[in-house]
Design a protein around this motif. Structure first.
Motif, mmCIF file in Angstrom:
data_model
loop_
_atom_site.group_PDB
_atom_site.id
_atom_site.type_symbol
_atom_site.label_atom_id
_atom_site.label_comp_id
_atom_site.label_asym_id
_atom_site.label_seq_id
_atom_site.Cartn_x
_atom_site.Cartn_y
_atom_site.Cartn_z
ATOM 1 N N GLY A 41 0.811 -1.222 0.000
ATOM 2 C CA GLY A 41 0.000 0.000 0.000
ATOM 3 C C GLY A 41 0.837 1.261 0.000
ATOM 4 N N ALA A 42 0.466 2.195 0.902
ATOM 5 C CA ALA A 42 1.162 3.483 0.966
ATOM 6 C C ALA A 42 2.631 3.304 1.326
ATOM 7 C CB ALA A 42 0.489 4.390 2.000
ATOM 8 N N TRP A 43 2.936 2.238 2.084
ATOM 9 C CA TRP A 43 4.330 1.998 2.493
ATOM 10 C C TRP A 43 5.184 1.684 1.276
ATOM 11 C CZ3 TRP A 43 5.551 3.012 7.456
ATOM 12 C CH2 TRP A 43 4.469 3.161 8.330
ATOM 13 N N GLU A 44 4.629 0.835 0.425
ATOM 14 C CA GLU A 44 5.353 0.491 -0.799
ATOM 15 C C GLU A 44 5.451 1.724 -1.697
ATOM 16 O OE1 GLU A 44 3.627 -2.756 -2.883
ATOM 17 O OE2 GLU A 44 5.312 -2.959 -4.272
ATOM 18 N N GLY A 45 4.328 2.466 -1.792
ATOM 19 C CA GLY A 45 4.312 3.646 -2.655
ATOM 20 C C GLY A 45 5.276 4.730 -2.201
ATOM 21 N N GLY A 46 5.421 4.875 -0.888
ATOM 22 C CA GLY A 46 6.253 5.963 -0.381
ATOM 23 C C GLY A 46 7.720 5.623 -0.215
ATOM 24 N N LEU A 47 7.997 4.333 0.046
ATOM 25 C CA LEU A 47 9.364 3.965 0.435
ATOM 26 C C LEU A 47 10.077 3.023 -0.536
ATOM 27 C CD1 LEU A 47 8.669 3.378 4.243
ATOM 28 C CD2 LEU A 47 10.016 5.238 3.261
ATOM 29 N N ALA A 48 9.377 2.622 -1.621
ATOM 30 C CA ALA A 48 9.990 1.670 -2.559
ATOM 31 C C ALA A 48 11.302 2.225 -3.102
ATOM 32 C CB ALA A 48 9.023 1.374 -3.700
ATOM 33 N N PRO A 49 12.225 1.320 -3.481
ATOM 34 C CA PRO A 49 13.500 1.775 -4.050
ATOM 35 C C PRO A 49 13.246 2.730 -5.215
ATOM 36 C CG PRO A 49 13.559 -0.584 -3.669
ATOM 37 C CD PRO A 49 12.146 -0.143 -3.401
ATOM 38 N N GLY A 50 14.019 3.800 -5.273
ATOM 39 C CA GLY A 50 13.852 4.778 -6.335
ATOM 40 C C GLY A 50 12.994 5.960 -5.932
ATOM 41 N N ARG A 51 12.179 5.793 -4.862
ATOM 42 C CA ARG A 51 11.391 6.931 -4.381
ATOM 43 C C ARG A 51 12.337 7.953 -3.736
ATOM 44 N NH1 ARG A 51 7.543 8.601 -6.103
ATOM 45 N NH2 ARG A 51 6.611 9.360 -4.185
ATOM 46 N N PRO A 52 12.023 9.249 -3.848
ATOM 47 C CA PRO A 52 12.919 10.264 -3.276
ATOM 48 C C PRO A 52 12.784 10.345 -1.760
ATOM 49 C CG PRO A 52 11.021 11.323 -4.282
ATOM 50 C CD PRO A 52 10.869 9.843 -4.547
ATOM 51 N N VAL A 53 13.461 9.459 -1.065
ATOM 52 C CA VAL A 53 13.386 9.386 0.395
ATOM 53 C C VAL A 53 14.787 9.550 0.971
ATOM 54 C CG1 VAL A 53 12.848 7.911 2.360
ATOM 55 C CG2 VAL A 53 11.389 7.860 0.332
ATOM 56 N N ARG A 54 14.879 10.378 2.006
ATOM 57 C CA ARG A 54 16.133 10.514 2.748
ATOM 58 C C ARG A 54 15.919 9.864 4.116
ATOM 59 N NH1 ARG A 54 16.936 11.565 -1.665
ATOM 60 N NH2 ARG A 54 17.743 13.473 -2.627
ATOM 61 N N ALA A 55 17.015 9.556 4.799
ATOM 62 C CA ALA A 55 16.880 8.915 6.101
ATOM 63 C C ALA A 55 17.972 9.377 7.046
ATOM 64 C CB ALA A 55 16.946 7.400 5.940
ATOM 65 N N ALA A 56 17.657 9.294 8.326
ATOM 66 C CA ALA A 56 18.634 9.614 9.364
ATOM 67 C C ALA A 56 18.610 8.512 10.408
ATOM 68 C CB ALA A 56 18.299 10.955 10.017
ATOM 69 N N VAL A 57 19.773 8.235 10.993
ATOM 70 C CA VAL A 57 19.866 7.319 12.129
ATOM 71 C C VAL A 57 20.467 8.112 13.286
ATOM 72 C CG1 VAL A 57 20.918 5.223 13.037
ATOM 73 C CG2 VAL A 57 20.081 5.277 10.670
ATOM 74 N N ASN A 58 19.748 8.115 14.399
ATOM 75 C CA ASN A 58 20.162 8.901 15.571
ATOM 76 C C ASN A 58 20.473 10.351 15.186
ATOM 77 O OD1 ASN A 58 19.791 6.688 17.246
ATOM 78 N ND2 ASN A 58 21.853 5.924 16.818
ATOM 79 N N GLN A 59 19.601 10.914 14.366
ATOM 80 C CA GLN A 59 19.618 12.334 14.003
ATOM 81 C C GLN A 59 20.822 12.741 13.177
ATOM 82 O OE1 GLN A 59 18.697 14.719 17.469
ATOM 83 N NE2 GLN A 59 16.702 13.754 17.709
ATOM 84 N N ALA A 60 21.413 11.772 12.465
ATOM 85 C CA ALA A 60 22.472 12.096 11.500
ATOM 86 C C ALA A 60 22.087 11.471 10.164
ATOM 87 C CB ALA A 60 23.813 11.560 11.966
ATOM 88 N N MET A 61 22.323 12.196 9.068
ATOM 89 C CA MET A 61 21.972 11.674 7.750
ATOM 90 C C MET A 61 22.619 10.300 7.555
ATOM 91 S SD MET A 61 19.926 13.850 6.380
ATOM 92 C CE MET A 61 19.874 14.049 4.618
ATOM 93 N N ALA A 62 21.868 9.373 6.958
ATOM 94 C CA ALA A 62 22.335 7.988 6.873
ATOM 95 C C ALA A 62 22.103 7.433 5.471
ATOM 96 C CB ALA A 62 21.592 7.139 7.905
ATOM 97 N N HIS A 63 22.750 6.311 5.205
ATOM 98 C CA HIS A 63 22.616 5.650 3.907
ATOM 99 C C HIS A 63 22.205 4.192 4.123
ATOM 100 C CE1 HIS A 63 24.301 9.178 1.970
ATOM 101 N NE2 HIS A 63 25.192 9.209 2.952
#
Lengths: 152, 84
Positions: free
Chosen positions: B42-64
Motif C-alpha cells: 500500500g502506501a508503504w510500498e508507494g512511499g518507500l519503494a526503491p527509487g522513491r525520493p526518500v532521505r533517512a537519518a539514524v540517531n539524528q544524522a543523515m544515513a545511507h
C-alpha cells in the motif's frame, strides 16, 4: 555560535548588534534574510507551513556552521530559522556571520545558506489557490551546495 | 525496539508520525529496515519503494542504506529537505 529554531519573528539589527557586541576584532558582518514570496512554480502562495525535525535540525545546522568555521576564519555565527505558519512578506531565515574581513564573512554566509537548503531537515507546505502542496526539492539547490566541494 | 519517525509528505501519506518497531533478526541496516516497511504494501510500498525520493537519518544524522541499526536507535524517513 547560536542556532535558534522558533515560530517568532526576528529583528535583524537587534540580532547583529548582539552578535558583535563587545568584540573589537569584528571588522565585517555579512547577513542573509530569506523571505516568503507570494508566488512559486507559477502558482499563488497564500501561506506556508514549515515543519522540522526537532533535535536533528539544530544538530545539522551546528554541523554546517562547524564546517564553515573549519574553512574560513570567522568569529561568530548566528542562524535563526522560523517554523510553523508563515505568510508572504514574512521573514523565514537569518544567517549572520561576523569576521575580521568581508571576504571570509561573505563566503561563510553563502556556504551556510547553501548547505542549510540541502542538508537541514525542514519541509515547506504551501497553501495555494489550488489547495495545499508540499514544495519539492530543487536541483539548483543541490548544484549551489555542490560547487563548494569544488572550491579549495 | 527502535523508534521510527516520518516527516512531511511521507508522514501524511503513511498516516503516522512515529512508531516503535521490534527489530527482526533480518534487519541490521537502513536498507533492510526500509525493505521491511515496503513489504507492508500500500502506501508503504508507494512511499518507500526503491527509487522513491526518500532521505533517512539514524540517531539524528543523515544515513545511507548500509548504515547499521541497533536496538534503541532513532531512525527517521523523510523527503528531500526544502528549508531556507
Amino acid at each position: 555560535m547560536t542556532v535558534k529554531i522558533q515560530t517568532a519573528d526576528f529583528d535583524v539589527s537587534t540580532e547583529i548588534a548582539a552578535l558583535r557586541r563587545g568584540n573589537p576584532k569584528v571588522g565585517a558582518v555579512a547577513s542573509f534574510v530569506g523571505v516568503v514570496r507570494d508566488t512559486n512554480d507559477g502558482g499563488t502562495v497564500a501561506a506556508m507551513t514549515l515543519e522540522h525535525y526537532p533535535g536533528m535540525t539544530e544538530k545539522a545546522i551546528e554541523e554546517i556552521i562547524g564546517q564553515a568555521r573549519s574553512r574560513w576564519n570567522v568569529l561568530n555565527v548566528l542562524v535563526i530559522h522560523r517554523v510553523g505558519q508563515l505568510r508572504p512578506l514574512d521573514q523565514i531565515v537569518l544567517v549572520v556571520v561576523a569576521g575580521e574581513h568581508r571576504g571570509e564573512a561573505f563566503a561563510a554566509c553563502e556556504f551556510i545558506m547553501d548547505y542549510l537548503k540541502t542538508r537541514a531537515p525542514f519541509w515547506k507546505k504551501e497553501q495555494t489557490g489550488k489547495g495545499a502542496r508540499w514544495v519539492e526539492a530543487r536541483q539548483t539547490d543541490d548544484i549551489a551546495a555542490e560547487r563548494w566541494r569544488l572550491k579549495g | 525496539m527502535i523508534t521510527v519517525l516520518y516527516f512531511a509528505s511521507l508522514r501524511e501519506s503513511l498516516g503516522r508520525s512515529s512508531e516503535q518497531i521490534a527489530l527482526p533478526a533480518t534487519v541490521h541496516d537502513l536498507e533492510s529496515l526500509r525493505a521491511l516497511l515496503v513489504a507492508r504494501g500500500g502506501a508503504w510500498e508507494g512511499g518507500l519503494a526503491p527509487g522513491r525520493p526518500v532521505r533517512a537519518a539514524v540517531n539524528q544524522a543523515m544515513a545511507h542504506g548500509d548504515t547499521r541499526i541497533a536496538d534503541g536507535d532513532e531512525v527517521a524517513f523523510f523527503p528531500p529537505v526544502t528549508g531556507g
